[in-house]
Every structure is written in C-alpha cells, then in structure tokens.
Design an enzyme around this catalytic site. Structure first.
Site, PDB file in Angstrom:
ATOM      1  N   GLY A 289      14.777   6.468  -4.364  1.00  0.00           N
ATOM      2  CA  GLY A 289      15.456   7.549  -5.070  1.00  0.00           C
ATOM      3  C   GLY A 289      16.958   7.491  -4.892  1.00  0.00           C
TER       4      GLY A 289
ATOM      5  N   GLY B  75      13.112  13.115  -4.502  1.00  0.00           N
ATOM      6  CA  GLY B  75      13.151  12.265  -3.317  1.00  0.00           C
ATOM      7  C   GLY B  75      14.377  11.373  -3.305  1.00  0.00           C
ATOM      8  N   ALA B  76      15.543  11.966  -3.587  1.00  0.00           N
ATOM      9  CA  ALA B  76      16.763  11.163  -3.785  1.00  0.00           C
ATOM     10  C   ALA B  76      17.575  10.962  -2.516  1.00  0.00           C
ATOM     11  CB  ALA B  76      17.635  11.832  -4.847  1.00  0.00           C
TER      12      ALA B  76
ATOM     13  N   GLY C 227      15.822   5.704   0.411  1.00  0.00           N
ATOM     14  CA  GLY C 227      15.007   4.686  -0.247  1.00  0.00           C
ATOM     15  C   GLY C 227      15.278   4.504  -1.721  1.00  0.00           C
TER      16      GLY C 227
ATOM     17  N   TYR D   8      -3.319   7.920   0.068  1.00  0.00           N
ATOM     18  CA  TYR D   8      -2.144   7.504  -0.712  1.00  0.00           C
ATOM     19  C   TYR D   8      -2.565   6.754  -1.976  1.00  0.00           C
ATOM     20  CZ  TYR D   8       1.901   4.596  -1.923  1.00  0.00           C
ATOM     21  OH  TYR D   8       2.904   3.944  -2.597  1.00  0.00           O
TER      22      TYR D   8
ATOM     23  N   SER E 140       2.095   2.928  -7.705  1.00  0.00           N
ATOM     24  CA  SER E 140       1.954   1.866  -6.717  1.00  0.00           C
ATOM     25  C   SER E 140       0.892   0.890  -7.184  1.00  0.00           C
ATOM     26  CB  SER E 140       1.543   2.452  -5.363  1.00  0.00           C
ATOM     27  OG  SER E 140       1.242   1.430  -4.431  1.00  0.00           O
TER      28      SER E 140
END
Length: 274
Positions: free
Chosen positions: A16, A10-11, A14, A166, A143
């Site tokens: 990442g 997920g780079a 955000g 989530y 989280s």
C-alpha cells in the site's frame, strides 16, 4: 487523468505504501487509509515530501470493525468530490502464531473479516462516488494462495490454521470480485482481483516466518497497471497473476458457491438498524 483520486487501504506499509508513492509521483490525489494515526501521518508526510505536486489526504479506521468501515465510507462520501480508484490492499496474513484464531469486532473470523468483508463493504458503500466518477476502477489485492470455502464452517471454528484462513479469505475476495463486476457491468466501474507478486518483502510475510522472494516494487507495477492502463479501461471481472489474465481456484467459477457466499456477505455487512 493526472488528477485522478485513488483510495488505498493499508497504506502505511508494504504494498500500500509503495502504491501511494507511485501514484503521488504522477501528481495524483491519494487517499491513504491506515488504523494507526501516528504511522498514517508519518507516511503521509513522507509522500508529500517526495511528491510535492500530489495531493495527500488521510483516513483512519480499523477494518476489523464494520462499524468503523461504515463510518469511513460516510466520511469519504462527505469529503471527496470524486473517487477514480479504490485499491483494497489492507490485509491480515497468516499471523505469527497460526493456531490462534482471532475475531473481528463483530465476532467474525479475523482474516475473513478484514480480507473479504471489509473490501466488499468499502466498495459497496463507495459505489455512488465511484459511479459518479466513472470511468473508475476497483482493484482487490488477492493472492495466488487460495483454498475452497467450507460453507459448513465459513469462520473456521474447527481445525483452525492461520494460513488456511488467509487462503480462504482471499478466494472469497476473488469470488466477490466476479460478482460485483457482473453487477456493475455497463456502469463504467470495473472490478478486478490481482495477485501482485510472490512473497513480497513485507512485514506480513516475515511475521509468518516466510522468506521474501520479491520486492514490493514488483507488486506495485501490476497494481498500478490495473488502475491506470488505458488498454484495461473496460476489463472487468478478471483475476490477474501479476500481468497475466489468469484462472483462479475452481470454486471461484461455481456460480452457486458465489451466490451462497454473497448472500452471507451481504447479511454480515449490513449495518445494524435501531
């Protein structure tokens, strides 16, 4: 140590993206994962421009498809001589419409698939490379939002709500962190989970209609600390709230629940055989 190789999922945006810039600025080798080729190439070009001494390579895969994850693992193991760090950062948040239940390519609830199954499958598949490169570190981006898993309805087919899905997926990730860390004890590969910062200014936070409370940089710093701090070289099987070694949801310490989760996880992540 300056040439450590780290894979960041997920780079392209955000947290990442922020981690990639931080590690590249240190002259390291960064492996950037994304699921959109144009965005992935654009971020790679930005990182190379900002940190010309770094080595940047890209890997494309949709982590909502376990077949693509297994193929990604095979490509990385064939191409990379070492892997010193893995940051499982890619995430599906609560979603813009929290009442729409989405599914992965294999038909699993999407948040459980991307936020839990994908990190486990990646870490499991890359273990030979990580152990050969030891000391190596796996950092799972979790989280502070955690909710107990209902084993009678793991995929939330009843009473679905995006934020609930989530929070359950993030607790599953923490539970898997503890189990994998225990399994790898003594191998030189550490596995820790991290709540990087509260409501960072990311697309996912805004998409759910929440107001960001912190910057992305506030999440980058504790993540990079877990990757690089020499004082944490042997720290494993822990949950951190930013820089603090904290306590996760009580279900994370229920060994029976963890074993039940991992039995399901291993079954779901095993590639189909002809």
């Amino acid at each position: 140590m300056n040439r450590r190789t780290t894979l960041i999922t997920g780079a392209t945006q955000g947290l990442g993206r922020g981690i990639a810039f931080d590690l590249a600025a240190r002259g390291q080798t960064v492996l950037l994962h994304g699921r959109d080729r144009a965005r992935l190439d654009a971020v790679a070009a930005e990182v190379r421009s900002a940190a010309p001494d770094a080595t940047v390579r890209t890997y494309l895969a949709d982590l909502a498809d376990l077949d693509q994850i297994h193929a990604l693992v095979a490509r990385i193991r064939a191409a990379e001589p070492r892997l010193d760090g893995l940051v499982n950062n890619a995430v599906v948040g609560g979603g813009p419409d929290p009442h729409v239940r989405q599914l992965s390519r294999q038909g699993h609830e999407l948040r459980f698939a991307v936020n839990h199954l994908a990190p486990y499958a990646l870490a499991r598949g890359l273990l030979p490379l990580l152990t050969d490169s030891a000391p190596a570190r796996v950092v799972n981006i979790a989280s502070i939002g955690q909710e107990a898993i209902d084993f009678d309805d793991v995929m939330l087919e009843l009473g679905y709500e995006g934020l609930r899905a989530y929070c359950r997926s993030k607790l599953a990730l923490i539970m898997a962190t503890f189990e994998l860390a225990a399994e790898l004890d003594g191998t030189g590969v550490t596995v820790n989970a991290l709540h990087p910062a509260h409501l960072m200014d990311t697309g996912g936070v805004r998409a759910y209609g929440l107001t960001p409370a912190t910057t992305v940089d506030e999440g980058v710093r504790p993540t990079v600390r877990l990757l690089l701090d020499p004082d944490l070289e042997t720290t494993t099987g822990r949950y951190f709230d930013q820089f603090t070694d904290a306590r996760a949801h009580e279900q994370a310490y229920d060994t029976g629940a963890r074993q039940r989760l991992m039995a399901l996880t291993r079954t779901l992540c095993t590639p189909d055989r002809p």
